[in-house]
Design a protein around this motif. Sequence first.
Motif, PDB file in Angstrom:
ATOM      1  N   LYS A 134       0.835  -1.208   0.000  1.00 32.62           N
ATOM      2  CA  LYS A 134       0.000   0.000   0.000  1.00 32.62           C
ATOM      3  C   LYS A 134       0.865   1.251   0.000  1.00 32.62           C
ATOM      4  O   LYS A 134       2.051   1.211   0.328  1.00 32.62           O
ATOM      5  CB  LYS A 134      -0.920   0.006   1.218  1.00 32.62           C
ATOM      6  CG  LYS A 134      -1.952  -1.107   1.220  1.00 32.62           C
ATOM      7  CD  LYS A 134      -2.941  -0.932   2.357  1.00 32.62           C
ATOM      8  CE  LYS A 134      -4.019  -1.996   2.318  1.00 32.62           C
ATOM      9  NZ  LYS A 134      -5.026  -1.815   3.398  1.00 32.62           N
ATOM     10  N   GLN A 135       0.235   2.355  -0.358  1.00 26.80           N
ATOM     11  CA  GLN A 135       0.950   3.624  -0.340  1.00 26.80           C
ATOM     12  C   GLN A 135       1.056   4.154   1.088  1.00 26.80           C
ATOM     13  O   GLN A 135       0.247   3.809   1.958  1.00 26.80           O
ATOM     14  CB  GLN A 135       0.220   4.644  -1.217  1.00 26.80           C
ATOM     15  CG  GLN A 135       0.304   4.348  -2.702  1.00 26.80           C
ATOM     16  CD  GLN A 135      -0.255   5.494  -3.540  1.00 26.80           C
ATOM     17  OE1 GLN A 135      -1.094   6.254  -3.080  1.00 26.80           O
ATOM     18  NE2 GLN A 135       0.241   5.625  -4.762  1.00 26.80           N
ATOM     19  N   ARG A 136       2.053   4.991   1.289  1.00 25.92           N
ATOM     20  CA  ARG A 136       2.212   5.621   2.596  1.00 25.92           C
ATOM     21  C   ARG A 136       1.015   6.542   2.839  1.00 25.92           C
ATOM     22  O   ARG A 136       0.598   7.288   1.946  1.00 25.92           O
ATOM     23  CB  ARG A 136       3.513   6.412   2.650  1.00 25.92           C
ATOM     24  CG  ARG A 136       3.853   6.948   4.029  1.00 25.92           C
ATOM     25  CD  ARG A 136       5.235   7.601   4.044  1.00 25.92           C
ATOM     26  NE  ARG A 136       6.287   6.647   3.699  1.00 25.92           N
ATOM     27  CZ  ARG A 136       7.588   6.932   3.783  1.00 25.92           C
ATOM     28  NH1 ARG A 136       7.985   8.127   4.209  1.00 25.92           N
ATOM     29  NH2 ARG A 136       8.486   6.027   3.440  1.00 25.92           N
ATOM     30  N   GLU A 137       0.464   6.496   4.050  1.00 24.67           N
ATOM     31  CA  GLU A 137      -0.685   7.323   4.391  1.00 24.67           C
ATOM     32  C   GLU A 137      -0.425   8.101   5.669  1.00 24.67           C
ATOM     33  O   GLU A 137       0.355   7.687   6.528  1.00 24.67           O
ATOM     34  CB  GLU A 137      -1.949   6.466   4.567  1.00 24.67           C
ATOM     35  CG  GLU A 137      -1.888   5.485   5.723  1.00 24.67           C
ATOM     36  CD  GLU A 137      -3.200   4.743   5.940  1.00 24.67           C
ATOM     37  OE1 GLU A 137      -4.164   4.951   5.180  1.00 24.67           O
ATOM     38  OE2 GLU A 137      -3.252   3.950   6.903  1.00 24.67           O
ATOM     39  N   ARG A 138      -1.081   9.234   5.762  1.00 21.58           N
ATOM     40  CA  ARG A 138      -0.945  10.080   6.942  1.00 21.58           C
ATOM     41  C   ARG A 138      -1.735   9.510   8.107  1.00 21.58           C
ATOM     42  O   ARG A 138      -2.894   9.140   7.958  1.00 21.58           O
ATOM     43  CB  ARG A 138      -1.434  11.499   6.643  1.00 21.58           C
ATOM     44  CG  ARG A 138      -1.281  12.489   7.778  1.00 21.58           C
ATOM     45  CD  ARG A 138      -1.883  13.846   7.370  1.00 21.58           C
ATOM     46  NE  ARG A 138      -3.311  13.745   7.150  1.00 21.58           N
ATOM     47  CZ  ARG A 138      -4.223  13.897   8.088  1.00 21.58           C
ATOM     48  NH1 ARG A 138      -3.858  14.154   9.335  1.00 21.58           N
ATOM     49  NH2 ARG A 138      -5.501  13.801   7.788  1.00 21.58           N
ATOM     50  N   VAL A 139      -1.106   9.431   9.263  1.00 22.67           N
ATOM     51  CA  VAL A 139      -1.786   9.025  10.491  1.00 22.67           C
ATOM     52  C   VAL A 139      -2.311  10.271  11.202  1.00 22.67           C
ATOM     53  O   VAL A 139      -3.473  10.329  11.610  1.00 22.67           O
ATOM     54  CB  VAL A 139      -0.834   8.247  11.417  1.00 22.67           C
ATOM     55  CG1 VAL A 139      -1.491   7.968  12.765  1.00 22.67           C
ATOM     56  CG2 VAL A 139      -0.384   6.950  10.754  1.00 22.67           C
ATOM     57  N   GLY A 140      -1.448  11.263  11.339  1.00 21.49           N
ATOM     58  CA  GLY A 140      -1.861  12.501  11.989  1.00 21.49           C
ATOM     59  C   GLY A 140      -0.706  13.460  12.119  1.00 21.49           C
ATOM     60  O   GLY A 140       0.462  13.082  11.944  1.00 21.49           O
ATOM     61  N   THR A 141      -1.041  14.715  12.390  1.00 21.35           N
ATOM     62  CA  THR A 141      -0.029  15.746  12.525  1.00 21.35           C
ATOM     63  C   THR A 141      -0.314  16.611  13.737  1.00 21.35           C
ATOM     64  O   THR A 141      -1.433  16.613  14.274  1.00 21.35           O
ATOM     65  CB  THR A 141       0.031  16.643  11.275  1.00 21.35           C
ATOM     66  OG1 THR A 141      -1.266  17.197  11.047  1.00 21.35           O
ATOM     67  CG2 THR A 141       0.473  15.851  10.046  1.00 21.35           C
ATOM     68  N   ILE A 142       0.709  17.347  14.168  1.00 19.04           N
ATOM     69  CA  ILE A 142       0.574  18.234  15.310  1.00 19.04           C
ATOM     70  C   ILE A 142       1.369  19.501  15.047  1.00 19.04           C
ATOM     71  O   ILE A 142       2.506  19.449  14.571  1.00 19.04           O
ATOM     72  CB  ILE A 142       1.031  17.541  16.620  1.00 19.04           C
ATOM     73  CG1 ILE A 142       0.779  18.442  17.827  1.00 19.04           C
ATOM     74  CG2 ILE A 142       2.491  17.093  16.530  1.00 19.04           C
ATOM     75  CD1 ILE A 142       0.932  17.709  19.161  1.00 19.04           C
TER      76      ILE A 142
END
Length: 120
Positions: free
Chosen positions: A43-51
């Motif tokens: 799978k492609q890299r996906e964003r989990v979350g940011t701060i």
Amino acid sequence: QVQLVESGGGLVQPGGSLSLSCTASGSIFSINAMGWYRQAPGKQRERVGTITTRGSTNYADSVKGRFTISRDNAKNTVYLQMNSLKPEDTAVYYCNADVRPVGGTYHSYWGQGTQVTVSS
């Protein structure tokens, strides 16, 4: 030279918890947003979350209510607390930070990745 070093990955059973940390080091002037991404096999890299620097967070729908991102600006460190883990959370987790090196401009840096495996 700026480096991001992650730690804390491993094997955990479904429903369990795991925490990751990532520390930026080197000739750093300032750090803007920090975050976590993941890439499962095939799978492609996906964003989990940011701060943000002020602590505002944003999460992917798939992890909302289960994962928490925090940071310690004094230590140039970002954390990822993962609860209620599911097998589909299995992936290599990467931290990311927008860093301004001393004498330079903002650039996006990546950690080396740490494996998280959720399995019974």
